[in-house]
Scaffold this motif. Structure first.
Motif, PDB file in Angstrom:
ATOM      1  N   SER A   1     -42.128 -21.744 134.377  1.00 41.13           N
ATOM      2  CA  SER A   1     -41.483 -21.616 132.467  1.00 41.13           C
ATOM      3  C   SER A   1     -40.210 -19.556 132.734  1.00 41.13           C
ATOM      4  O   SER A   1     -41.154 -19.124 132.802  1.00 41.13           O
TER       5      SER A   1
ATOM      6  N   TYR B   1     -39.734 -18.290 130.362  1.00 42.76           N
ATOM      7  CA  TYR B   1     -39.752 -17.043 128.433  1.00 42.76           C
ATOM      8  C   TYR B   1     -41.081 -18.338 128.193  1.00 42.76           C
ATOM      9  O   TYR B   1     -41.321 -19.635 128.839  1.00 42.76           O
TER      10      TYR B   1
ATOM     11  N   GLN C   1     -41.636 -21.025 125.725  1.00 44.14           N
ATOM     12  CA  GLN C   1     -40.925 -22.149 124.752  1.00 44.14           C
ATOM     13  C   GLN C   1     -41.680 -23.441 124.864  1.00 44.14           C
ATOM     14  O   GLN C   1     -42.906 -22.740 124.738  1.00 44.14           O
TER      15      GLN C   1
ATOM     16  N   LYS D   1     -46.250 -20.432 128.172  1.00 45.27           N
ATOM     17  CA  LYS D   1     -46.039 -18.917 127.845  1.00 45.27           C
ATOM     18  C   LYS D   1     -44.891 -18.697 129.109  1.00 45.27           C
ATOM     19  O   LYS D   1     -44.923 -18.765 129.970  1.00 45.27           O
ATOM     20  N   PRO D   2     -44.745 -17.333 129.415  1.00 44.91           N
ATOM     21  CA  PRO D   2     -43.577 -16.849 130.359  1.00 44.91           C
ATOM     22  C   PRO D   2     -44.255 -17.041 131.327  1.00 44.91           C
ATOM     23  O   PRO D   2     -45.752 -16.607 131.618  1.00 44.91           O
ATOM     24  N   ASN D   3     -43.995 -17.556 132.274  1.00 46.61           N
ATOM     25  CA  ASN D   3     -44.410 -17.069 133.843  1.00 46.61           C
ATOM     26  C   ASN D   3     -45.437 -18.905 134.227  1.00 46.61           C
ATOM     27  O   ASN D   3     -46.458 -18.648 134.908  1.00 46.61           O
TER      28      ASN D   3
END
Ligand code: TRP
Length: 323
Positions: A259, A261, A263, A275-277
């Motif tokens: 991911s 960011y 979302q 989560k981001p990453n």
């Protein structure tokens, strides 16, 4: 000659599809998110996978094809005359054609594939090449056991053909379970002809799953689009990126969608947060040595009767026999 599946079996397949959404959801609710790899193969996915098979970095298909061409005669000798051939994940059935050509009067061919497009294409192609061969196409997940006994009565034995190193896409316990299923399905005197990719340098393995043209990345990301089409989820495939790493401790290449960011994705009646990453594990591709695969086969009850490999030992094809 194309044979039709009976209604009863068709219903069995429909029921199995219903449990699929639960499988998708439970995977996304784990700490390390996961998605089942069978969703790779919609129409676009099948096209992209065929493209992967032609990539310079993806040595697997090319090498397996070379081994098939060189040793199909020896394989046919192991199998013997009038066998029924059941293929798990028949895809575009390029290697199958070589096998069927070499076999002595094969009595029945049962291609099984999750993709209707693949199945239609391969059945059309093979019925043209082998007009006298009975073909019984089965659209569905080959890990769902189908009792094919009513169709294989006239065959001398049942052989399961499982090329492409797809066995490597199962974790060891699941691989053993699948080999056990094949053991049951092929019956006494039956056997399995199976392609297995071999352990090699990390650099070569990672390149095979992260090609320079980005085809594998597109293939991996297409999984999200396919889920949107089937389950009405709202994944944005542009909000994820492809990542492939070789995990030497577990002897497997791991494929992720990461991911970009934070979302939220809606799927069925649930919301899934990223989560981001944060990553989704979409596929593992286990790499074996010839000995470690033979051991797995033996643990599932088979005798490892023969093995063929290319000169560089990058890929292997095993013939497993059920005594
Ligand atoms: N059986 C193939 C393999 O493990 C499947 C595969 C090839 C694959 N490339 C992929 C799966 C990329 C997911 C992503 O080599």
């Amino acid at each position: 000659m194309i044979v039709q599946l009976e209604n009863e079996i068709q219903n069995q397949i429909a029921e199995q599809n219903q449990t699929a959404i639960n499988e998708v959801l439970s995977g996304l609710l784990q700490r390390q998110k996961e998605l089942p790899c069978k969703y790779f193969y919609d129409k676009r996915g099948a096209e992209l996978f065929d493209e992967i098979c032609e990539l310079p970095e993806y040595y697997l298909t090319r090498t397996e094809l070379e081994i098939m061409k060189k040793y199909a005669g020896e394989m046919a000798d192991c199998i013997g005359p009038r066998a029924a051939v059941i293929e798990y994940g028949s895809g575009s059935a390029v290697k199958t054609q070589i096998l069927l050509q070499a076999l002595d009067k094969p009595s029945l061919y049962v291609p099984m594939d999750i993709s209707a497009e693949y199945l239609e294409y391969s059945v059309r192609k093979l019925s043209r090449h082998f007009p006298h061969l009975q073909i019984l196409p089965v659209q569905g997940d080959f890990t769902d056991y189908l009792n094919l006994a009513p169709y294989t009565r006239w065959a001398s034995k049942k052989i399961i053909y499982f090329p492409g190193s797809t066995i490597g896409n199962f974790r060891p316990a699941a691989a053993k379970r699948l080999l056990r299923q094949m053991f049951t399905q092929c019956g006494p005197g039956g056997g399995v002809l199976i392609g297995v990719d071999l352990l090699k340098e990390k650099r070569i393995l990672e390149a095979a799953y992260n090609d320079s043209r980005g085809v594998t990345a597109e293939f991996n990301l297409n999984l999200l689009q396919h889920l949107n089409d089937v389950y009405g989820s709202d994944f944005n495939s542009q909000a994820f990126r492809h990542r492939a790493v070789f995990n030497s401790r577990q002897s497997r290449v791991e494929m992720y969608l990461v991911s970009l960011y934070a979302q939220t994705v809606a799927i069925w009646d649930r919301l899934v947060f990223f989560k981001p990453n944060e990553s989704i594990l979409t596929e593992c591709s286990y790499k074996y040595s010839i000995t470690s695969f033979k051991r797995l086969a033996q643990q599932s009850g088979f005798t490892a009767q023969a093995v063929w490999a290319d000169a560089n030992h990058s890929f292997s094809i095993h013939f497993l026999n059920r005594p």
